[in-house]
Design an enzyme around this catalytic site. Structure first.
Site, PDB file in Angstrom:
ATOM      1  N   SER A 264       0.841  -1.205   0.000  1.00 31.74           N
ATOM      2  CA  SER A 264       0.000   0.000   0.000  1.00 31.74           C
ATOM      3  C   SER A 264       0.865   1.240   0.000  1.00 31.74           C
ATOM      4  CB  SER A 264      -0.936   0.001   1.206  1.00 31.74           C
ATOM      5  OG  SER A 264      -0.256   0.546   2.318  1.00 31.74           O
ATOM      6  N   LYS A 265       0.246   2.321  -0.365  1.00 31.12           N
ATOM      7  CA  LYS A 265       0.928   3.604  -0.521  1.00 31.12           C
ATOM      8  C   LYS A 265       1.622   4.064   0.753  1.00 31.12           C
ATOM      9  CE  LYS A 265      -0.721   6.747  -3.957  1.00 31.12           C
ATOM     10  NZ  LYS A 265       0.357   6.242  -4.737  1.00 31.12           N
ATOM     11  N   ARG A 266       1.075   3.659   1.892  1.00 36.42           N
ATOM     12  CA  ARG A 266       1.604   4.168   3.154  1.00 36.42           C
ATOM     13  C   ARG A 266       3.058   3.788   3.365  1.00 36.42           C
ATOM     14  NH1 ARG A 266      -1.453   1.357   6.596  1.00 36.42           N
ATOM     15  NH2 ARG A 266      -2.723   0.606   4.887  1.00 36.42           N
ATOM     16  N   LYS A 267       3.492   2.700   2.720  1.00 37.45           N
ATOM     17  CA  LYS A 267       4.861   2.218   2.962  1.00 37.45           C
ATOM     18  C   LYS A 267       5.867   2.731   1.926  1.00 37.45           C
ATOM     19  CE  LYS A 267       4.072  -0.795   6.434  1.00 37.45           C
ATOM     20  NZ  LYS A 267       3.590  -2.143   6.289  1.00 37.45           N
ATOM     21  N   GLY A 268       5.534   3.773   1.196  1.00 38.66           N
ATOM     22  CA  GLY A 268       6.488   4.291   0.202  1.00 38.66           C
ATOM     23  C   GLY A 268       5.893   4.242  -1.187  1.00 38.66           C
TER      24      GLY A 268
END
Ligand code: GLU
Length: 494
Positions: A264-268
């Site tokens: 997901s986007k949250r991890k980079g």
């Protein structure tokens, strides 16, 4: 398991464009592209844009731009510039095929395989809850399933709105197919209840358009993400209802983050555009993505595109999740970067340096020299910006630690000697050897040594007492720049 289809290989990438291309989509596109190229087949770009609000022309262009950046050029699909159809099986945008879907929905209604349904969401909820209370599976049974078309049309002519639903209650059996990646997959038909084909506004749903298009576009193999595996049941029911032959399906593993959760986007970074802006080379990203769920027969890691096309095989697609290892991607990028010539690297760096507004010498000899100095210090193109920044005159500022150094009593004699010596240099640039000689001369003239020599000199070149070695930077700075910087520091001292 055989991947051979009696049909000519025609595969598709079918994004629902809602913005930049995600790495999961890009990997699907890549695998389809490799498979098409290997089999001298066609790679089709079909746009699944029936979600009117989110699927704008802009998002379509973003997706196409990313695919082109990766070099995954489609043989049929929208023209990337004009959006006009290229190929004989268009339109390639589902929003331009609505009449077709309506025609096929009418056919299913006429043969009693689908029906107009007037149930409201609230009515369906009531039924679902009642079924759950009785411990039954929450398959809503519409009272309209057995209505005649005439009766339904009469109700609609009075202003009632209806969805078109596919009738599943008589299809009680197991649906079995051989997935190219997962082997035999079995779905009991009661996994689904009568499902919607057309919404009340007439807009078709994914499962319906997907089947019609794959059939009409003569798609031989459907290679797509694992999340669509459950959809295959509804799709098989539709193929059966129309009497159409199934394509061969292969569902590719999920891409997971380092915690084995869905990426997901949250991890980079997760979109191609982000990787592009971070300075990854498309060749490196393709190589990296190819190994997310597939492996080379000799377990090779660095595999250029031609070899990917030659060696790719559906049999080597892994059914289990593939972990996205950002460190490995960076390493792979550095391998591809280092294989380029200095000139090629400069061409790749240029947009990054321009975006950072770094004014740097325009002559190609300087550019090549600078790359030869910095090439092994970067793993991504974006990292070049901080390497080059000290070379841009406009970026020269004395940092607070630099100001402290300039307060030392040794600073003035060191900088004075340095400026005088540079001024006497005959050439625009000095070599590393010449710089080392001058450094010794500064030491002699000023009587300063060790950190009292090196730190003020560094402030005079980069504005701070620590940073890249001067013997690396000075040969890349023009004599006039060096003098100007030394003057700024001397002014600060006085
Ligand atoms: N539009 C679907 C998606 O973006 C396509 C799925 C398929 O390939 O069938 O996930």
């Amino acid at each position: 398991m055989s991947v051979a289809s009696s049909k000519k290989v025609r595969v598709r990438f079918a994004p629902s464009p809602t913005g930049y291309l995600h790495v999961g989509g890009a990997r699907s596109a890549l695998y389809n592209y490799l498979f098409a190229k290997q089999n001298k087949g066609q790679f089709i770009l079909r746009i699944e844009d029936t979600d009117e609000a989110r699927s704008t022309d802009d998002s379509l262009r973003m997706v196409m731009e990313d695919l082109q950046w990766l070099g995954l050029q489609w043989d049929e699909g929208p023209n990337p510039k004009t959006l006009e159809d290229l190929g004989n099986f268009g339109p390639y945008r589902q929003s331009r095929r609505l009449d077709l879907y309506k025609k096929y929905a009418d056919e299913l209604i006429a043969t009693g395989k689908a029906y107009y349904c007037f149930m409201t969401d609230a009515e369906m909820d009531v039924q679902r809850e009642a079924l759950l209370k009785e411990g039954k599976s929450p398959h809503v049974e519409s009272p309209y399933a057995e209505w005649t078309v005439e009766k339904a049309r009469a109700k609609m002519s009075e202003g009632a709105t209806a969805v078109v639903r596919f009738k599943t209650r008589h299809l009680r059996k197991d649906y079995v197919f051989t997935d190219l990646v997962r082997g035999e997959v079995k779905f009991p038909s009661d996994m689904v209840s009568d499902f919607v084909l057309l919404r009340s506004g007439g807009m078709p749903v994914y499962n319906f358009c997907n089947v019609i298009d794959d059939h009409l576009m003569q798609i031989s193999h459907v290679l797509r993400a694992e999340e669509h595996l459950p959809n295959t049941l509804r799709q098989m029911m539709l193929y059966e209802a129309f009497g159409w032959e199934l394509p061969l399906f292969g569902h590719m593993s999920l891409i997971l983050d380092e915690d084995r959760k869905k990426l997901s986007k949250r991890k980079g970074a997760t979109s191609c555009h982000e990787f592009k802006m971070e300075g990854y080379l498309p060749a490196a990203l393709n190589n990296f993505m190819a190994l997310l769920g597939w492996s080379h027969p000799e377990e090779k890691e660095i595999i250029p595109m031609e070899e990917l096309i030659e060696k790719f095989s559906v049999h080597r697609l892994h059914p289990s999740g593939a972990v996205f290892d950002a460190v490995k991607l960076k390493w792979m990028n550095s391998v591809y970067l280092r294989a380029l010539s200095d000139e090629q690297i400069w061409q790749e760096l240029k947009p990054f340096l321009d975006r950072a507004h770094l004014d740097l010498p325009a002559d190609s000899a300087w550019q090549k020299k600078s790359v030869s100095v910095f090439r092994s210090a970067m793993e991504t193109l974006a990292e070049s910006v901080e390497l080059y920044r000290p070379l841009c005159d406009k970026s020269f500022v004395i940092q607070p630690e630099g100001e402290d150094t300039l307060k030392w009593e040794q600073a003035k004699p060191v900088l004075q000697a340095w400026k005088d010596l540079v001024e006497q240099e005959p050439n625009e640039f000095m070599t590393e050897e010449r710089f080392l000689q001058i450094q010794d001369l500064v030491k002699e003239k000023s009587g300063c040594k060790g950190k009292f020599l090196f730190m003020p000199m560094r402030v005079a070149v980069i504005g701070k007492p620590h940073g890249t070695e001067l013997k690396i930077l000075v040969p890349l700075l023009k004599k006039t720049s060096l003098i100007e910087r030394a003057k700024i520091c001397l002014q600060k001292i006085s």
